[in-house]
Design an enzyme around this catalytic site. Sequence first.
Site, PDB file in Angstrom:
ATOM      1  CE1 TYR A 106       8.667   6.783   3.027  1.00 54.67           C
ATOM      2  CE2 TYR A 106      10.051   7.557   4.807  1.00 54.67           C
ATOM      3  CZ  TYR A 106       8.806   7.325   4.285  1.00 54.67           C
ATOM      4  OH  TYR A 106       7.689   7.641   5.015  1.00 54.67           O
TER       5      TYR A 106
ATOM      6  CB  ILE B 107      -0.974  -0.019   1.197  1.00 52.62           C
ATOM      7  CG1 ILE B 107      -1.975  -1.164   1.008  1.00 52.62           C
ATOM      8  CG2 ILE B 107      -1.674   1.328   1.361  1.00 52.62           C
ATOM      9  CD1 ILE B 107      -2.839  -1.450   2.216  1.00 52.62           C
TER      10      ILE B 107
END
Length: 123
Positions: free
Chosen positions: A91, A57
Amino acid sequence: AQGLGATPEHFECLLAEIDGEAKGFILFFHNFSTFEGHSGIYLEDLYVRESERKNGIGKALLQRVAAIAIERGCPRVDLSALHWNPARRFYEHLGFREMSDWRAYRLSGEALQRFGGSGAGDE
C-alpha cells in the site's frame, strides 16, 4: 431496506478474472468526511489468491477503485491494515500513507449489546 436512502447498496465489489476464473476481489463503500465536506471511498477488503500475487492484480483493482473515486468526485480513498500485515509495504509503495494522528475504536460484542441494547438510554 429501511434507512438506506435512494441507493440500497451497502457496498460494491470488483472481481478480477483471468480466463473466467476469479483471481481476486476488492470490496468498498462510500463514507463521508465532515472535515472535508465530501464523501470518500473506504476499502474494506482486498484479496488476491496467493498463487496470483505479484502479477499486478491487486494494483489493478486498487487503480480501478482510485479511478472510481476520481469519477465520483471523492477526494480520498481510505483503508485500514493490521500492524503486522505485510501488505502495508504494498500500500505504501502505491502512495497510501499511514495516518498516525488517528486511532481506531470499535464497539462490538457484549459492549455493543450492553450499550445499545434495550434500556441502554435509561441511565
